[in-house]
Motif scaffolding. Structure first.
Motif, PDB file in Angstrom:
ATOM      1  N   PHE A  53      -2.433   3.208  -5.907  1.00 54.98           N
ATOM      2  CA  PHE A  53      -3.195   3.632  -4.727  1.00 54.98           C
ATOM      3  C   PHE A  53      -2.488   3.314  -3.416  1.00 54.98           C
ATOM      4  CE2 PHE A  53      -6.370   3.194  -8.070  1.00 54.98           C
ATOM      5  CZ  PHE A  53      -6.996   4.418  -7.989  1.00 54.98           C
ATOM      6  N   GLY A  54      -1.291   2.748  -3.481  1.00 48.32           N
ATOM      7  CA  GLY A  54      -0.547   2.447  -2.270  1.00 48.32           C
ATOM      8  C   GLY A  54       0.236   1.167  -2.412  1.00 48.32           C
ATOM      9  N   SER A  55       1.327   1.063  -1.663  1.00 46.14           N
ATOM     10  CA  SER A  55       2.202  -0.100  -1.760  1.00 46.14           C
ATOM     11  C   SER A  55       1.884  -1.162  -0.720  1.00 46.14           C
ATOM     12  CB  SER A  55       3.665   0.344  -1.625  1.00 46.14           C
ATOM     13  OG  SER A  55       3.858   1.035  -0.403  1.00 46.14           O
ATOM     14  N   HIS A  56       0.666  -1.171  -0.217  1.00 45.56           N
ATOM     15  CA  HIS A  56       0.207  -2.172   0.744  1.00 45.56           C
ATOM     16  C   HIS A  56      -0.976  -2.907   0.135  1.00 45.56           C
ATOM     17  CE1 HIS A  56      -3.088   0.648   1.627  1.00 45.56           C
ATOM     18  NE2 HIS A  56      -2.141   1.584   1.611  1.00 45.56           N
ATOM     19  N   LYS A  57      -1.508  -3.877   0.845  1.00 45.07           N
ATOM     20  CA  LYS A  57      -2.575  -4.719   0.301  1.00 45.07           C
ATOM     21  C   LYS A  57      -3.986  -4.150   0.502  1.00 45.07           C
ATOM     22  CE  LYS A  57      -0.155  -8.235  -1.174  1.00 45.07           C
ATOM     23  NZ  LYS A  57       1.136  -7.546  -1.041  1.00 45.07           N
ATOM     24  N   PHE A  58      -4.137  -3.198   1.385  1.00 44.62           N
ATOM     25  CA  PHE A  58      -5.492  -2.791   1.772  1.00 44.62           C
ATOM     26  C   PHE A  58      -5.831  -1.436   1.157  1.00 44.62           C
ATOM     27  CE2 PHE A  58      -3.565  -5.535   4.968  1.00 44.62           C
ATOM     28  CZ  PHE A  58      -4.442  -6.606   4.892  1.00 44.62           C
ATOM     29  N   ILE A  59      -5.918  -1.459  -0.193  1.00 43.21           N
ATOM     30  CA  ILE A  59      -6.142  -0.220  -0.938  1.00 43.21           C
ATOM     31  C   ILE A  59      -7.580  -0.103  -1.456  1.00 43.21           C
ATOM     32  CG2 ILE A  59      -3.749   0.190  -1.601  1.00 43.21           C
ATOM     33  CD1 ILE A  59      -6.226  -1.584  -3.915  1.00 43.21           C
ATOM     34  N   ALA A  60      -8.471  -1.014  -1.030  1.00 39.88           N
ATOM     35  CA  ALA A  60      -9.827  -1.041  -1.585  1.00 39.88           C
ATOM     36  C   ALA A  60     -10.553   0.288  -1.402  1.00 39.88           C
ATOM     37  CB  ALA A  60     -10.630  -2.171  -0.957  1.00 39.88           C
ATOM     38  N   ASP A  61     -10.444   0.877  -0.219  1.00 36.52           N
ATOM     39  CA  ASP A  61     -11.136   2.146   0.019  1.00 36.52           C
ATOM     40  C   ASP A  61     -10.546   3.265  -0.832  1.00 36.52           C
ATOM     41  OD1 ASP A  61     -12.835   0.965   1.828  1.00 36.52           O
ATOM     42  OD2 ASP A  61     -11.714   1.600   3.602  1.00 36.52           O
ATOM     43  N   ALA A  62      -9.221   3.343  -0.882  1.00 34.29           N
ATOM     44  CA  ALA A  62      -8.572   4.401  -1.655  1.00 34.29           C
ATOM     45  C   ALA A  62      -8.895   4.284  -3.141  1.00 34.29           C
ATOM     46  CB  ALA A  62      -7.063   4.360  -1.439  1.00 34.29           C
TER      47      ALA A  62
ATOM     48  N   GLN B 147      -4.237   8.663 -13.497  1.00 35.85           N
ATOM     49  CA  GLN B 147      -5.145   9.706 -13.022  1.00 35.85           C
ATOM     50  C   GLN B 147      -4.492  10.401 -11.829  1.00 35.85           C
ATOM     51  OE1 GLN B 147      -9.053   8.067 -12.188  1.00 35.85           O
ATOM     52  NE2 GLN B 147      -9.335   7.325 -14.285  1.00 35.85           N
ATOM     53  N   GLU B 148      -3.835  11.492 -12.088  1.00 35.15           N
ATOM     54  CA  GLU B 148      -3.080  12.156 -11.030  1.00 35.15           C
ATOM     55  C   GLU B 148      -3.978  12.644  -9.897  1.00 35.15           C
ATOM     56  OE1 GLU B 148      -0.618  15.166 -12.689  1.00 35.15           O
ATOM     57  OE2 GLU B 148       0.644  13.745 -13.804  1.00 35.15           O
ATOM     58  N   ASP B 149      -5.244  12.949 -10.207  1.00 34.41           N
ATOM     59  CA  ASP B 149      -6.142  13.465  -9.181  1.00 34.41           C
ATOM     60  C   ASP B 149      -6.761  12.364  -8.328  1.00 34.41           C
ATOM     61  OD1 ASP B 149      -7.498  12.583 -11.443  1.00 34.41           O
ATOM     62  OD2 ASP B 149      -9.188  13.949 -11.146  1.00 34.41           O
ATOM     63  N   THR B 150      -6.647  11.100  -8.746  1.00 36.25           N
ATOM     64  CA  THR B 150      -7.230  10.009  -7.956  1.00 36.25           C
ATOM     65  C   THR B 150      -6.194   9.010  -7.460  1.00 36.25           C
ATOM     66  OG1 THR B 150      -7.638   8.472  -9.805  1.00 36.25           O
ATOM     67  CG2 THR B 150      -9.318  10.170  -9.369  1.00 36.25           C
ATOM     68  N   MET B 151      -5.017   8.974  -8.075  1.00 38.65           N
ATOM     69  CA  MET B 151      -4.010   7.957  -7.769  1.00 38.65           C
ATOM     70  C   MET B 151      -2.836   8.578  -7.014  1.00 38.65           C
ATOM     71  SD  MET B 151      -3.916   5.899 -11.407  1.00 38.65           S
ATOM     72  CE  MET B 151      -5.149   4.652 -11.807  1.00 38.65           C
ATOM     73  N   PRO B 152      -2.841   8.516  -5.698  1.00 36.64           N
ATOM     74  CA  PRO B 152      -1.753   9.136  -4.932  1.00 36.64           C
ATOM     75  C   PRO B 152      -0.398   8.508  -5.175  1.00 36.64           C
ATOM     76  CG  PRO B 152      -3.162   7.796  -3.509  1.00 36.64           C
ATOM     77  CD  PRO B 152      -3.865   7.915  -4.823  1.00 36.64           C
ATOM     78  N   GLY B 153      -0.370   7.248  -5.582  1.00 37.98           N
ATOM     79  CA  GLY B 153       0.896   6.582  -5.828  1.00 37.98           C
ATOM     80  C   GLY B 153       1.707   7.210  -6.948  1.00 37.98           C
TER      81      GLY B 153
ATOM     82  N   LYS C 225     -13.194  -1.588  -8.476  1.00 33.25           N
ATOM     83  CA  LYS C 225     -12.091  -0.703  -8.841  1.00 33.25           C
ATOM     84  C   LYS C 225     -10.763  -1.226  -8.329  1.00 33.25           C
ATOM     85  CE  LYS C 225     -15.045   3.371  -9.142  1.00 33.25           C
ATOM     86  NZ  LYS C 225     -15.322   4.743  -8.640  1.00 33.25           N
ATOM     87  N   GLN C 226     -10.738  -1.741  -7.101  1.00 29.85           N
ATOM     88  CA  GLN C 226      -9.482  -2.227  -6.538  1.00 29.85           C
ATOM     89  C   GLN C 226      -8.960  -3.469  -7.254  1.00 29.85           C
ATOM     90  OE1 GLN C 226     -12.452  -2.124  -5.009  1.00 29.85           O
ATOM     91  NE2 GLN C 226     -12.783  -3.871  -3.644  1.00 29.85           N
ATOM     92  N   ASN C 227      -9.827  -4.160  -7.986  1.00 24.30           N
ATOM     93  CA  ASN C 227      -9.416  -5.344  -8.736  1.00 24.30           C
ATOM     94  C   ASN C 227      -9.098  -5.032 -10.194  1.00 24.30           C
ATOM     95  OD1 ASN C 227     -11.447  -6.561  -6.482  1.00 24.30           O
ATOM     96  ND2 ASN C 227      -9.844  -8.035  -6.972  1.00 24.30           N
ATOM     97  N   GLY C 228      -9.153  -3.738 -10.566  1.00 19.05           N
ATOM     98  CA  GLY C 228      -8.729  -3.373 -11.912  1.00 19.05           C
ATOM     99  C   GLY C 228      -9.798  -2.888 -12.855  1.00 19.05           C
TER     100      GLY C 228
END
Length: 322
Positions: free
Chosen positions: A90-99, A180-186, A223-226
């Motif tokens: 969801f991103g290479s930074h720490k603040f991915i909770a919303d994404a 999940q290609e439709d939800t995981m931009p990374g 979700k952001q915690n796995g």
């Protein structure tokens, strides 16, 4: 200048009901009428009761705490532990909770294959209800030298191993994160070696500390915690604690993990915490507590040597702490 005056009937967006809860409200109300939601729900605030009705397995939380695993520092505030996260999908930074809220966790199938008596695919909800859930408070140490202390809910990984019935030749468990290609931009960053892979020896997988976590802070794991299930090995650096697992493969070959494929000179298979072995780019002697920013000494095996040190005797030639 245009000044917009809020009308009396308008409410802030932050106070609106999430769509998932809205769509489940009728089912929840019908459940109360039929007496199927359970007595516990009737004692909850209405908003929380609606939210739990919309979550799979919500009725399993909070689980009873196992007080055998005590820590010598305060539990990290929930807001910090759930909003300062690594999740590269969801991103290479720490603040991915919303994404990360885009992650689809229901239905969620888990494959168990490889060197087992009978490969299976099982729904997460069915799997978790077969397992002995409990809460444990563990220290958590990131390879980046920050740390937190959190109450995980889950089950010993040994229970999963027993359920899987591996054959005698199995030496490792390889785990894989969802794609999940439709939800995981990374996942569009093709230079990363997707999917995220991690592995443990059978001894590590069946060690009493090793957990498969399904909850956090007395609730289903965010979700952001796995979500809906992740690995927890508190004596290892955090990157070993693979998130959102969809597959467990028992094998006689050592898995090559995601971070090993990226930089095997910095991130090895074992990843055991050791203050005397620095990361190639920074010291591991100290760690920064996420709760208050205080720096404290790092402990060997993150303070869990009594539980795990024996597994590594006679392995002096291995890079155990990278």
């Amino acid at each position: 200048m245009l000044i917009r005056v809020r009308k009396g009937w308008e409410i802030p967006e932050r106070e609106t009901t999430p769509e998932a809860i809205y769509r489940n409200r009728r089912k929840f109300i019908q459940g109360i009428a039929a007496g199927t939601i359970g007595a516990a729900a009737s004692t909850l605030p209405l908003g929380r009761a609606f939210a739990q009705a919309a979550m799979p397995n919500a009725d399993l939380y909070p689980a009873k705490r196992n007080d055998a695993y005590k820590v010598d520092r305060p539990i990290t505030p929930k807001e910090k532990a759930t909003h300062y996260n690594n999740f590269y999908e969801f991103g290479s930074h720490k603040f991915i909770a919303d994404a990360a809220q885009a992650l689809k966790i229901s239905p969620w199938k888990v494959k168990i294959d490889g060197m087992v008596e009978k490969p299976i695919e099982i729904d997460f909800d069915e799997l978790v209800r077969k397992m002995p859930l409990e809460e444990r408070v563990y220290r958590f140490r990131c390879v980046e030298a920050w740390a937190m202390t959190v109450p995980w809910t889950g089950f010993p990984m040994k229970a999963l191993v027993d359920f899987a019935k591996p054959t005698s030749g199995a030496k490792y468990v390889e785990m894989q994160t969802a794609e999940q290609e439709d939800t995981m931009p990374g996942l569009k960053q093709f230079w990363y070696p997707w999917p995220y892979i991690e592995g443990l020896t059978m001894a590590e997988a069946t060690n009493e500390l090793t957990m498969i976590a399904t909850g956090l802070y007395g609730e289903p794991i965010p979700k952001q915690n796995g979500a809906p299930l992740r690995l927890v090995t508190p004596w290892k650096y955090g990157f070993k604690n693979i998130k959102s697992i969809v597959r467990f493969t028992f094998t006689d070959k050592r898995p090559v993990s995601y971070w090993q494929q990226i930089a095997d000179n910095e991130y090895g298979f074992w990843a055991n915490v050791n203050p005397k072995v620095p990361h190639p780019r920074w010291s591991q002697a100290q760690e920064r507590l996420l709760s208050n920013g205080e720096e404290v000494p790092t402990q060997l095996f993150n303070g869990y040597a009594d539980y795990v040190a024996d597994m590594y005797k006679g392995m002096e030639g291995e890079k155990l702490y990278m």
